[in-house]
Design a protein around this motif. Structure first.
Motif, PDB file in Angstrom:
ATOM      1  N   GLU A  37       0.823  -1.223   0.000  1.00  0.00           N
ATOM      2  CA  GLU A  37       0.000   0.000   0.000  1.00  0.00           C
ATOM      3  C   GLU A  37       0.856   1.273   0.000  1.00  0.00           C
ATOM      4  O   GLU A  37       1.551   1.550  -0.984  1.00  0.00           O
ATOM      5  N   ASP A  38       0.857   2.007   1.087  1.00  0.00           N
ATOM      6  CA  ASP A  38       1.387   3.382   1.068  1.00  0.00           C
ATOM      7  C   ASP A  38       2.874   3.510   0.744  1.00  0.00           C
ATOM      8  O   ASP A  38       3.311   4.555   0.266  1.00  0.00           O
ATOM      9  N   ALA A  39       3.663   2.480   1.016  1.00  0.00           N
ATOM     10  CA  ALA A  39       5.113   2.594   0.774  1.00  0.00           C
ATOM     11  C   ALA A  39       5.467   2.354  -0.692  1.00  0.00           C
ATOM     12  O   ALA A  39       6.634   2.461  -1.070  1.00  0.00           O
ATOM     13  N   ILE A  68       1.088  -9.565   4.979  1.00  0.00           N
ATOM     14  CA  ILE A  68       1.091  -8.785   3.729  1.00  0.00           C
ATOM     15  C   ILE A  68       0.016  -7.708   3.817  1.00  0.00           C
ATOM     16  O   ILE A  68      -1.172  -8.020   4.016  1.00  0.00           O
ATOM     17  N   ARG A  69       0.434  -6.430   3.669  1.00  0.00           N
ATOM     18  CA  ARG A  69      -0.572  -5.361   3.607  1.00  0.00           C
ATOM     19  C   ARG A  69      -0.916  -5.103   2.141  1.00  0.00           C
ATOM     20  O   ARG A  69      -0.061  -4.688   1.351  1.00  0.00           O
ATOM     21  N   ILE A  70      -2.160  -5.347   1.801  1.00  0.00           N
ATOM     22  CA  ILE A  70      -2.627  -5.133   0.430  1.00  0.00           C
ATOM     23  C   ILE A  70      -3.180  -3.716   0.289  1.00  0.00           C
ATOM     24  O   ILE A  70      -3.334  -3.000   1.285  1.00  0.00           O
ATOM     25  N   PRO A  96      -5.989  -2.316   4.763  1.00  0.00           N
ATOM     26  CA  PRO A  96      -5.929  -0.942   5.270  1.00  0.00           C
ATOM     27  C   PRO A  96      -7.311  -0.330   5.421  1.00  0.00           C
ATOM     28  O   PRO A  96      -8.278  -0.779   4.802  1.00  0.00           O
ATOM     29  N   LYS A  97      -7.361   0.716   6.255  1.00  0.00           N
ATOM     30  CA  LYS A  97      -8.543   1.592   6.373  1.00  0.00           C
ATOM     31  C   LYS A  97      -9.848   0.812   6.558  1.00  0.00           C
ATOM     32  O   LYS A  97     -10.843   1.064   5.878  1.00  0.00           O
ATOM     33  N   VAL A  98      -9.819  -0.149   7.473  1.00  0.00           N
ATOM     34  CA  VAL A  98     -11.036  -0.920   7.748  1.00  0.00           C
ATOM     35  C   VAL A  98     -11.994  -0.053   8.562  1.00  0.00           C
ATOM     36  O   VAL A  98     -11.632   0.468   9.619  1.00  0.00           O
ATOM     37  N   MET A 120      -6.433  -0.051  11.690  1.00  0.00           N
ATOM     38  CA  MET A 120      -7.427   0.792  12.351  1.00  0.00           C
ATOM     39  C   MET A 120      -6.938   2.237  12.227  1.00  0.00           C
ATOM     40  O   MET A 120      -5.987   2.647  12.915  1.00  0.00           O
ATOM     41  N   GLU A 121      -7.575   2.998  11.327  1.00  0.00           N
ATOM     42  CA  GLU A 121      -7.006   4.313  11.000  1.00  0.00           C
ATOM     43  C   GLU A 121      -8.029   5.296  10.448  1.00  0.00           C
ATOM     44  O   GLU A 121      -7.646   6.320   9.885  1.00  0.00           O
ATOM     45  N   THR A 122      -9.304   4.972  10.600  1.00  0.00           N
ATOM     46  CA  THR A 122     -10.345   5.920  10.176  1.00  0.00           C
ATOM     47  C   THR A 122     -11.267   6.210  11.372  1.00  0.00           C
ATOM     48  O   THR A 122     -11.424   5.357  12.259  1.00  0.00           O
ATOM     49  N   ASN A 146      -0.862   7.622  11.517  1.00  0.00           N
ATOM     50  CA  ASN A 146      -0.688   8.729  10.562  1.00  0.00           C
ATOM     51  C   ASN A 146      -2.009   9.046   9.867  1.00  0.00           C
ATOM     52  O   ASN A 146      -2.421  10.204   9.778  1.00  0.00           O
ATOM     53  N   ASP A 147      -2.673   8.024   9.362  1.00  0.00           N
ATOM     54  CA  ASP A 147      -3.956   8.265   8.698  1.00  0.00           C
ATOM     55  C   ASP A 147      -4.990   8.797   9.688  1.00  0.00           C
ATOM     56  O   ASP A 147      -5.786   9.682   9.350  1.00  0.00           O
ATOM     57  N   LEU A 148      -4.977   8.243  10.895  1.00  0.00           N
ATOM     58  CA  LEU A 148      -5.958   8.691  11.889  1.00  0.00           C
ATOM     59  C   LEU A 148      -5.745  10.170  12.214  1.00  0.00           C
ATOM     60  O   LEU A 148      -6.711  10.951  12.261  1.00  0.00           O
TER      61      LEU A 148
HETATM   62 MG   LIG Z   1      -2.294   4.332   6.887  1.00  0.00          MG
END
Ligand SMILES: [Mg+2]
Ligand SMILES: CC(C)(COP(=O)(O)OP(=O)(O)OC[C@H]1O[C@@H](n2cnc3c(N)ncnc32)[C@H](O)[C@@H]1OP(=O)(O)O)[C@@H](O)C(=O)NCCC(=O)NCCSC(=O)C[C@H](O)C(=O)O
Length: 284
Positions: A37-39, A68-70, A96-98, A120-122, A146-148
Motif C-alpha cells: 500500500e502506502d510505501a 502482507i498489507r494489500i 488498510p482503512k477498515v 485501524m485508522e479511520t 498517521n492516517d488517523l
Molecule cells: Mg495508513
C-alpha cells in the motif's frame, strides 16, 4: 484467538524494494509487514506484487511473522493483491482503512480461510472497533496513527492526547476479542529518545508491540517491549510467595509491600511466558 508469539517489533518493508526485502532476513524483528500500500508508488504497484511473491517463495524470514498489507479493495489493485497474497503463504493478510466488518467480509470472500488483520485508522473504524474485532477471520489490529491523525486533523503531540480515544477504543476491542494489537509508527526514525518514550507509553497502555518504518528502530522497540530483568524477578517472587501462602491455606501473599492475589499471579505467569517466547525467538 490470541497470538502467543512475540510481536514487539513489526517492521514495514516496501514490497517494491528488493534490498530492503533482503535486509529484513537478518533483522531481529518479531514480525514483518510486507507493504503493497502506502510505501509503494502507483507506478510500482503491479511489479511490487511479483517482487514480493519471489521474496516470499525464496524464504529466509525464519520465525518472524509474515503479514502482507494489500491495497484497499476500493482501489485498482486491491482485489488482485488479495488474490495474490492468498497464494503467497503469509501468516496473515492486512487490510488498510477498515471501517466496518463488511470490509473484512469483502476481503474474506476473496481470500477464503486466510487469517486477516485490520488497519485501524479511520474515524468510522474507531467507532466500529468492537464490531470489527468480532469478525471471525480477524486475528490482529494495527493502529494507523498517521492516517488517523490526518482524518482527525490533529496536531502532533508527544503525549498523543488527540489520538488517545481511538487508541483506547481499539485496545478495548482487541482485548475483548482476544486479538493481537500493535501500535502505530513513530515517524522520526532517527529520534531514539522520542521512540523510546512512545514505546513506553504504548506498552503501558497494553499494546503487544509497535510498527516500525526503519531498521534503526528495532533495538529500542524490542527493549521497550521486553520484560526487564527486574520485572521477571518480581514475577518469579510473586509466584513463589503466592504458592507458599496457598499451600498454607491462604489466598493473599505480600511482596515488596504489595498484595499478591490469584489475578496478579496470572499476570506474572504471562510475563514469564512472554520472556520465554522472546528467548525462543532469539534462538531462531
Ligand atoms: Mg495508513
Ligand atoms: C524511511 C525510508 C524511506 C528511509 O530509507 P533510506 O534512506 O534508504 O534509509 P537508509 O539509507 O537509512 O537505510 C539503511 C539500510 O536499511 C534498509 N532499509 C531501510 N528501510 C528499511 C525497511 N523499512 N525495511 C528493511 N530495510 C530497510 C535500506 O535498504 C538500507 O539497506 P542497505 O543499503 O543494505 O544497508 C525507508 O526506511 C522506508 O521506506 N521505510 C518504510 C516506509 C514505509 O513502509 N511506509 C509505509 C508504512 S507506514 C504507514 O503506512 C503507517 C500507517 O498506514 C498509518 O496510517 O499510520
Amino acid at each position: 484467538m490470541s497470538l502467543d508469539r512475540p510481536l514487539r517489533s513489526v517492521l514495514y518493508i516496501p514490497a517494491s524494494k528488493p534490498r530492503a526485502l533482503d535486509k529484513a532476513r537478518g533483522l531481529p524483528v518479531d514480525a514483518i509487514i510486507f507493504d503493497l500500500e502506502d510505501a509503494v508508488t502507483a507506478e510500482e504497484k503491479e511489479t511490487a506484487r511479483g517482487t514480493l511473491a519471489e521474496a516470499l517463495a525464496q524464504g529466509g524470514y525464519g520465525a518472524r511473522m509474515k503479514i502482507i498489507r494489500i491495497n484497499g479493495l476500493d482501489t485498482a489493485w486491491g482485489a488482485d493483491d488479495a488474490r495474490a497474497a492468498a497464494d503467497m503463504g503469509a501468516d496473515a493478510i492486512l487490510l488498510p482503512k477498515v471501517s466496518s466488518p463488511a470490509d473484512l467480509d469483502a476481503l474474506a470472500a476473496i481470500t477464503g480461510d486466510a487469517p486477516l488483520w485490520a488497519m485501524m485508522e479511520t474515524p468510522a473504524g474507531m467507532l466500529n472497533a468492537a464490531a470489527i474485532a468480532a469478525h471471525p477471520k480477524l486475528q490482529g489490529l494495527v493502529m494507523g496513527t498517521n492516517d488517523l491523525a490526518k482524518e482527525l486533523n490533529t496536531r502532533a503531540r508527544a503525549d498523543r492526547l488527540p489520538l488517545q480515544a481511538g487508541l483506547g477504543l481499539c485496545l478495548l476491542a482487541a482485548k475483548a476479542h482476544g486479538l493481537a494489537i500493535v501500535d502505530g509508527v513513530y515517524n522520526a526514525f532517527k529520534d531514539d529518545e522520542g521512540l523510546a518514550l512512545e514505546c513506553e507509553q504504548g506498552r503501558d497502555m497494553g499494546f503487544d508491540g509497535k510498527t516500525l518504518i526503519h531498521p534503526a528502530q528495532v533495538d529500542v522497540t524490542n527493549t521497550a517491549y521486553s520484560p526487564s530483568e527486574a520485572e521477571i524477578d518480581t514475577a518469579r517472587r510473586q509466584i513463589e510467595a503466592f504458592d507458599a501462602v496457598e499451600a498454607s491455606g491462604q489466598g493473599v501473599a505480600v511482596v515488596d509491600g504489595k498484595i499478591v492475589e490469584n489475578l496478579h499471579v496470572e499476570t506474572a505467569r504471562k510475563l514469564i511466558a512472554q520472556a520465554e517466547a522472546i528467548a525462543a525467538m532469539a534462538e531462531g
